[in-house]
Design an enzyme around this catalytic site. Structure first.
Site, mmCIF file in Angstrom:
data_model
loop_
_atom_site.group_PDB
_atom_site.id
_atom_site.type_symbol
_atom_site.label_atom_id
_atom_site.label_comp_id
_atom_site.label_asym_id
_atom_site.label_seq_id
_atom_site.Cartn_x
_atom_site.Cartn_y
_atom_site.Cartn_z
ATOM 1 N N THR A 304 0.829 -1.199 0.000
ATOM 2 C CA THR A 304 0.000 0.000 0.000
ATOM 3 C C THR A 304 0.866 1.252 0.000
ATOM 4 O O THR A 304 1.849 1.338 0.728
ATOM 5 C CB THR A 304 -0.927 0.010 1.235
ATOM 6 N N CYS A 387 -5.597 -8.605 5.182
ATOM 7 C CA CYS A 387 -5.301 -7.219 5.554
ATOM 8 C C CYS A 387 -5.732 -6.962 6.994
ATOM 9 O O CYS A 387 -6.883 -7.216 7.362
ATOM 10 C CB CYS A 387 -6.001 -6.252 4.603
ATOM 11 N N HIS A 456 1.030 -15.267 5.107
ATOM 12 C CA HIS A 456 1.853 -14.387 5.936
ATOM 13 C C HIS A 456 1.914 -15.010 7.325
ATOM 14 O O HIS A 456 0.870 -15.257 7.934
ATOM 15 C CB HIS A 456 1.238 -12.989 5.995
ATOM 16 N N ASN A 489 5.487 -15.804 3.325
ATOM 17 C CA ASN A 489 5.682 -14.361 3.433
ATOM 18 C C ASN A 489 5.982 -13.983 4.881
ATOM 19 O O ASN A 489 5.309 -14.444 5.784
ATOM 20 C CB ASN A 489 4.425 -13.632 2.935
ATOM 21 N N GLY A 490 7.012 -13.156 5.056
ATOM 22 C CA GLY A 490 7.320 -12.641 6.385
ATOM 23 C C GLY A 490 8.802 -12.642 6.697
ATOM 24 O O GLY A 490 9.443 -13.692 6.734
ATOM 25 N N ASP A 491 9.376 -11.439 6.871
ATOM 26 C CA ASP A 491 10.750 -11.267 7.375
ATOM 27 C C ASP A 491 11.834 -11.786 6.447
ATOM 28 O O ASP A 491 12.917 -12.152 6.923
ATOM 29 C CB ASP A 491 10.902 -11.930 8.756
ATOM 30 N N ALA A 514 8.252 -8.293 1.119
ATOM 31 C CA ALA A 514 7.482 -7.068 1.348
ATOM 32 C C ALA A 514 8.363 -5.985 1.962
ATOM 33 O O ALA A 514 8.982 -5.196 1.247
ATOM 34 C CB ALA A 514 6.286 -7.385 2.247
#
Length: 649
Positions: A304, A387, A456, A489-491, A514
């Protein structure tokens, strides 16, 4: 006696050693989630007697509170007294405008030149690409213009005006979505509300109204699925009552209603005939799908604000394979809001591109999917079901869907069956921490028709705090059906993180990146070249220059485009300052949760880039886009997320 013992104990107690980053070892710093900066780059401890003259004055462009878009727009209009007609600006001919004296823009070229700000140092981004600048006299690089005839066609997925008109008038048809919804019993005879109220235009895009179907062709779920409360005297509250009823329906009720709705449909022979005539609905959703393979591809997450088209172009240059647009709300798309459709724009360099949408109900999501498939060129459509933002969750969208698995199923099943474009979904581990539920759904998601699922490794309650639970991602991946691609997804912040996840779970198709890309977009280069890039401040500045060039080509090289580019550059700089150069660390690689002590860089520019002061970010923007205009203000949109309390979900 007790007083004597207390005095002896107090006398024998050893004084606790105060922690100091200047004396601590790297291991001690890492235990405290602090970055182990080399001692020679640590700033000396501040003096206890700090003089008033030593305090650095804040940049005048900073504000404590953000202003509304309407207020900022009004201030821009007040500052710029003369808005030159775009047609006159391009041709430099006052007679070229077809509207003549009826034109709402100014045609006085001399007056415009008198109040136009000085040109920015550098070359027009369009001229540099061998393209004729479409902004003409309004371009802030007008002095570098040349006589060129090329026209840019690098961007696609522009919003069609005729489509917008049909959406505004609620005349758009959705044959495939309506047929599938009817076959599943999700279309009933609920009253429509196609005509927006006069005060709807004043409401925010994602306002507090909880109904996902306002201003689009009526609610499509049955009256049983959307039970109403007692009628209110105010007619305008009917839609809200219907939607409130949906939000209070639990999963078991949904299952019961779903079965009864199917029973009603079986008795309606006419309805069955309508569905059977559509041959695309006979086969399994996966049989006619376009193939898309995410395996081992570097996937830039939909981000975003910062994940705009110029930033995605930059990441493509640095090695990203898959890109995805910013999340768009289905309701806003179906209302024909141009600002929302702008999120679906695609650059020609994005060879594997998808869009992400978010909605609450099968009707709105499926209609948005059908419309996007009809109007845009995309390789996949991602449905956001993770989200954590309150505004989204309060509308029963995003991670709120994790509490309604039947609705998740209906959304995916309807959407995937009406288009050939692959449908993917993005989820979190759960809504509340400690109550993971994706592992119980993962084996069925592939049968719903989804091509891939991104997990995530955090709950909605967790937001972005603590570390992502990759062990749980591995567990879900191994339980998934063979025809479903699972993306973690993540870190992910270095090539070592990427390698570890791929080796620990070979079944994992890929990893989505991300925040790692926000802080250091050259992470894609590091993964492909399998190295830690000790990037210099000059190389980082060149990356910022590329972003500015892409931004001016996208948002425009006139004053409005320059300031829009500056705004998004500043939003991005609010992330990049967290990067710690490899050459300054005692232990590499940097972890995403490390917080550095006060330190300085190897040169002045590097020190400026690592500053957490927004005033210094404005100074960096002035190096690339010239001085900020008088009265310029900036406040970062995104703030760090603290661990959410249980009552807040």
């Amino acid at each position: 006696m007790s007083d004597v013992v207390a005095e002896l104990a107090e006398g024998d107690a050893k004084p606790t050693k105060q922690f100091s980053v200047y004396e601590a070892t790297s291991e001690e710093l890492i235990e405290r989630s602090m970055a182990p900066i080399k001692k020679e780059f640590l700033c000396p401890p501040p003096s206890r007697s700090l003089k008033q003259s030593d305090v650095k004055a804040p940049h005048p462009s900073l504000v404590q509170e953000k202003k509304s878009k309407r207020q900022l727009k009004r201030e821009r209009r007040e500052k710029c007294a003369i808005n030159l007609c775009p047609q006159v600006s391009r041709t430099e001919d006052v007679d070229s405008c077809q509207y003549k004296e009826k034109c709402r823009f100014n045609h006085d070229i001399q007056a415009f030149k008198a109040q136009k700000p000085d040109d920015i140092e550098g070359q027009c981004p369009f001229v540099a690409s061998g393209i004729k600048c479409q902004y003409g006299l309004s371009c802030r690089f007008f002095g570098t213009h040349k006589d060129l005839s090329g026209i840019s066609d690098a961007e696609i997925n522009f919003f069609n005006k005729e489509t917008q008109r049909l959406l505004w008038k609620n005349n758009m048809t959705f044959a495939k979505a309506d047929a599938k919804l009817k076959s599943l019993g999700l279309m009933g005879h609920a009253k429509k509300s196609n005509v927006p109220q006069e005060n709807d235009a004043e409401k925010p895009l994602d306002g507090a109204q909880t109904n996902e179907d306002v201003d689009i062709p009526g609610p499509l779920e049955t009256e049983d699925v959307r039970p109403t409360k007692k009628a209110k005297s105010d007619e305008t509250s009917k839609l809200g009552d219907i939607n409130d009823g949906v939000m209070n329906v639990d999963d078991e009720t949904e299952k019961t209603v779903h079965s009864t709705s199917n029973a009603k449909i079986e008795d309606e022979e006419d309805s069955i005939k309508v569905v059977e005539t559509d041959g695309s609905l006979k086969s399994h959703p996966r049989e006619k799908k376009k193939l898309i393979d995410f395996r081992d591809k570097l996937y830039l997450a939909p981000l975003t604000t910062v994940g705009n088209l110029p930033f995605r172009r930059l990441c493509k240059v640095l090695g990203a394979d898959v890109t995805c647009g910013e999340m768009a709300m289905c309701t806003n798309l179906l209302q024909g809001q141009a600002s929302e459709w702008a999120l679906l724009r695609r650059h020609s360099s994005e060879d594997l591109f998808g869009v992400q949408i978010c909605g609450s109900f099968p009707d709105t999501v499926s209609r948005a999917v059908e419309l996007i498939d009809r109007e845009c060129t995309v390789d996949f459509i991602d449905i956001n079901m993770g989200c954590p933002i309150d505004m989204v969750v309060n509308k029963s969208a995003g991670s709120a869907l994790l509490n309604k698995p039947l609705r998740m199923k209906n959304i995916v099943e309807v959407s995937s069956s009406i288009v050939e474009t692959p449908i993917t979904i993005k989820v979190r581990t759960a809504f509340f921490e400690g109550k993971n539920r994706i592992d119980s759904l993962i084996s069925d998601i592939g049968d719903w028709g989804a091509t891939a699922v991104t997990i995530h490794g955090r709950s909605r309650q967790q937001r972005y705090s603590k570390s992502a639970d990759w062990d749980y991602i591995y567990q879900c991946t191994k339980n998934a059906s063979p025809n479903l691609q699972v993306i973690g997804n993540g870190d992910v912040y270095s090539f070592l993180d990427w390698n570890k996840h791929k080796s620990d779970c070979p079944e994992l198709s890929s990893c989505m990146i991300a925040r790692g890309a926000l802080i250091k977009p050259w992470i894609f280069t590091e993964i492909k070249e399998q190295r830690h890039w000790d990037i210099t401040s000059g190389e980082r500045l060149n990356i910022l220059k590329d972003f500015v060039r892409f931004g001016l080509q996208h948002w425009g090289s006139d004053t409005k485009g320059v300031e829009t580019t500056r705004h998004f550059l500043l939003e991005w700089l609010s992330y990049t300052f967290r990067y710690i150069p490899v050459g300054l660390l005692d232990v590499i690689p940097q972890q995403i949760n490390w917080r550095p002590p006060s330190y300085f860089g190897r040169d002045d520019l590097e020190t400026l880039m690592m500053s957490e002061s927004a005033g210094d970010w404005v100074r960096i923007s002035e190096l690339l886009l010239g001085k900020v205009p008088e009265g310029f203000t900036f406040a970062p949109k995104h703030k760090s997320n603290a661990y959410d309390r249980a009552e807040n979900g």
